[in-house]
Write a protein that holds these residues in place. Structure first.
Motif, short mmCIF file in Angstrom:
data_model
loop_
_atom_site.label_atom_id
_atom_site.label_comp_id
_atom_site.label_asym_id
_atom_site.label_seq_id
_atom_site.Cartn_x
_atom_site.Cartn_y
_atom_site.Cartn_z
N THR A 13 38.47 43.80 83.18
CA THR A 13 36.72 44.86 83.84
C THR A 13 37.16 45.26 84.69
O THR A 13 37.13 46.91 84.66
N ALA A 14 37.47 44.80 85.18
CA ALA A 14 37.69 45.86 86.67
C ALA A 14 38.96 46.91 86.74
O ALA A 14 38.49 48.00 86.91
N ARG A 15 39.81 46.20 85.94
CA ARG A 15 40.87 47.08 85.79
C ARG A 15 40.23 48.65 84.69
O ARG A 15 40.86 49.89 85.44
N ARG A 16 39.77 48.32 83.82
CA ARG A 16 39.49 49.96 82.87
C ARG A 16 38.03 50.25 83.90
O ARG A 16 37.35 51.58 83.37
N SER A 17 37.35 49.82 84.51
CA SER A 17 36.64 50.35 85.48
C SER A 17 37.17 51.04 86.91
O SER A 17 36.04 52.00 87.45
N GLY A 18 37.86 50.65 87.03
CA GLY A 18 38.48 51.07 88.40
C GLY A 18 38.11 50.78 89.69
O GLY A 18 38.03 51.08 91.06
N VAL A 19 37.82 49.54 89.62
CA VAL A 19 37.17 48.61 90.88
C VAL A 19 38.33 47.54 90.71
O VAL A 19 38.97 46.89 89.50
N SER A 20 38.34 46.33 91.94
CA SER A 20 38.68 45.51 92.74
C SER A 20 38.51 44.36 91.35
O SER A 20 37.25 44.30 91.58
N PRO A 21 39.33 43.45 91.27
CA PRO A 21 38.29 42.23 90.26
C PRO A 21 38.08 41.34 91.43
O PRO A 21 36.45 40.92 91.43
N GLN A 22 37.78 41.67 93.15
CA GLN A 22 37.26 41.37 93.94
C GLN A 22 35.83 41.85 94.04
O GLN A 22 34.66 41.45 94.41
N SER A 82 25.50 53.72 92.49
CA SER A 82 25.52 54.51 91.22
C SER A 82 26.68 54.03 90.29
O SER A 82 26.64 54.14 89.20
N GLU A 83 27.36 54.89 91.03
CA GLU A 83 28.87 55.35 90.65
C GLU A 83 29.32 54.07 90.16
O GLU A 83 30.22 53.76 89.58
N MET A 84 30.00 52.88 90.96
CA MET A 84 30.32 52.11 90.40
C MET A 84 29.48 50.89 89.22
O MET A 84 30.54 50.46 88.66
N ILE A 85 28.14 50.94 89.30
CA ILE A 85 28.04 50.65 88.71
C ILE A 85 27.71 51.37 87.55
O ILE A 85 27.87 50.57 86.01
N ALA A 86 27.99 52.58 87.23
CA ALA A 86 28.48 52.67 85.57
C ALA A 86 29.23 52.92 85.64
O ALA A 86 30.04 52.89 83.93
N ALA A 87 30.62 53.29 86.25
CA ALA A 87 32.06 52.30 85.91
C ALA A 87 32.20 51.64 85.35
O ALA A 87 32.97 51.11 84.15
N VAL A 88 31.54 50.21 85.54
CA VAL A 88 31.47 48.69 85.77
C VAL A 88 30.91 48.82 83.79
O VAL A 88 31.13 48.47 82.73
N ALA A 89 29.42 49.60 84.01
CA ALA A 89 28.60 49.40 82.75
C ALA A 89 29.70 49.91 81.54
O ALA A 89 29.73 49.78 80.52
N GLY A 90 30.03 51.32 82.35
CA GLY A 90 31.41 52.37 81.17
C GLY A 90 32.33 51.66 80.71
O GLY A 90 32.57 50.92 79.14
N ALA A 91 33.10 50.15 81.26
CA ALA A 91 33.50 49.47 81.10
C ALA A 91 33.39 48.11 80.30
O ALA A 91 34.22 48.15 79.54
N LEU A 92 32.39 47.50 79.92
CA LEU A 92 31.81 47.85 79.30
C LEU A 92 31.30 47.58 78.30
O LEU A 92 30.14 47.07 77.08
N GLU A 93 30.68 49.04 77.69
CA GLU A 93 30.24 49.27 76.66
C GLU A 93 28.52 48.81 77.14
O GLU A 93 28.17 49.13 75.64
N LEU A 94 28.04 49.59 78.06
CA LEU A 94 26.97 49.50 78.17
C LEU A 94 26.30 50.33 78.71
O LEU A 94 27.27 50.92 79.41
N THR A 95 25.32 51.39 78.67
CA THR A 95 25.02 52.64 78.88
C THR A 95 24.37 52.26 80.04
O THR A 95 23.64 50.89 80.45
N LEU A 96 23.53 53.40 80.83
CA LEU A 96 22.46 52.49 81.91
C LEU A 96 21.37 52.03 81.67
O LEU A 96 20.95 51.28 82.04
N GLY A 97 20.63 52.97 80.38
CA GLY A 97 19.95 52.85 80.25
C GLY A 97 19.66 51.29 79.33
O GLY A 97 18.51 49.94 79.31
#
Length: 85
Positions: free
Chosen positions: A27-36, A50-65
């Motif tokens: 998930t970290a790789r797909r979202s562009g954040v480090s695993p840590q 908000s950008e980090m939250i959106a990136a991880v949510a997107g990697a998990l196929e979750l909408t922000l809503g």
């Protein structure tokens, strides 16, 4: 006592990742954040942008809503408690 928003966000993200059967590193790789960093987000230790939250949510196929609704359910007291007050 209500949980902090960042703790509830982390709980929702971790649950979504586990539901997908994914490892933290995937998930970290797909979202562009480090695993840590993702680990710290999931444990409520980081107050992510908000950008980090959106990136991880997107990697998990979750909408922000969807993420926001799930977090709101975790931080809101049950309706029965509100009626008792």
């Amino acid at each position: 006592m209500e949980p902090l928003w960042r703790v509830a966000v982390g709980d929702v993200l971790r649950t979504a990742r586990h539901d997908r059967g994914e490892r933290l590193a995937d998930t970290a790789r797909r979202s562009g954040v480090s695993p840590q960093y993702l680990s710290e987000m999931e444990r409520g230790l980081k107050d992510p942008s908000s950008e980090m939250i959106a990136a991880v949510a997107g990697a998990l196929e979750l909408t922000l809503g969807d993420l926001t609704r799930s977090v709101t359910e975790r931080v809101s007291p049950p309706a029965a408690m509100l009626r008792a007050v």
